[in-house]
Motif scaffolding. Structure first.
Motif, PDB file in Angstrom:
ATOM      1  N   ARG A 186      -1.233   0.479   2.193  1.00 10.44           N
ATOM      2  CA  ARG A 186      -1.903   1.722   1.798  1.00 10.44           C
ATOM      3  C   ARG A 186      -2.101   1.713   0.288  1.00 10.44           C
ATOM      4  N   SER A 196      -5.638   7.246   4.812  1.00  9.33           N
ATOM      5  CA  SER A 196      -4.204   7.296   5.049  1.00  9.33           C
ATOM      6  C   SER A 196      -3.667   8.607   4.480  1.00  9.33           C
ATOM      7  N   LEU A 217       0.820   1.055  10.363  1.00  9.28           N
ATOM      8  CA  LEU A 217       0.299   0.961   9.006  1.00  9.28           C
ATOM      9  C   LEU A 217       0.842  -0.315   8.358  1.00  9.28           C
TER      10      LEU A 217
END
Length: 116
Positions: A50, A99, A47
């Protein structure tokens, strides 16, 4: 059918910039947190950034903090990633997804290559 299509990748020299876009179709994503992920050769997908549905909370991986900016336009069902001061270690395929991510939503990604 849900589809996430990433675009905007390319080849850039170190220090350069790119802006990635992720267009969603098949459903409205405005109520979901969305993320940008990347996968470099031989490494696991990670990731990068986000953003919550209202953009009230934003997360960045330490490796991109201060250089990347995530944003979204819920009216356009689109998420963006502005990438500045790119480094060779940013080279990867970049994907967007909810997410936390949903397996069936992964797109093809967009390749980002940063030359030194």
């Amino acid at each position: 059918q849900v589809q996430l299509v990433e675009s905007g990748g390319g080849l850039v020299q170190a220090g350069g910039s790119l802006r990635l876009s992720c267009a969603a179709s098949g459903r409205t994503f405005s109520s979901y947190a969305m993320g940008w992920f990347r996968q470099a050769p031989g490494k696991e997908r990670e990731l990068v950034a986000r953003v919550t549905w209202s953009a009230s909370s934003i997360y960045y991986a330490d490796s991109v903090k201060g250089r990347f900016t995530i944003s979204r336009d819920n009216a356009k069902n689109t998420v963006y990633l502005q990438m500045n001061s790119l480094r060779p270690e940013d080279t990867a395929v970049y994907y967007c997804n909810t997410s936390p991510p949903r397996e069936g939503y992964w797109g093809r990604g967009t390749q980002v290559t940063v030359s030194s």
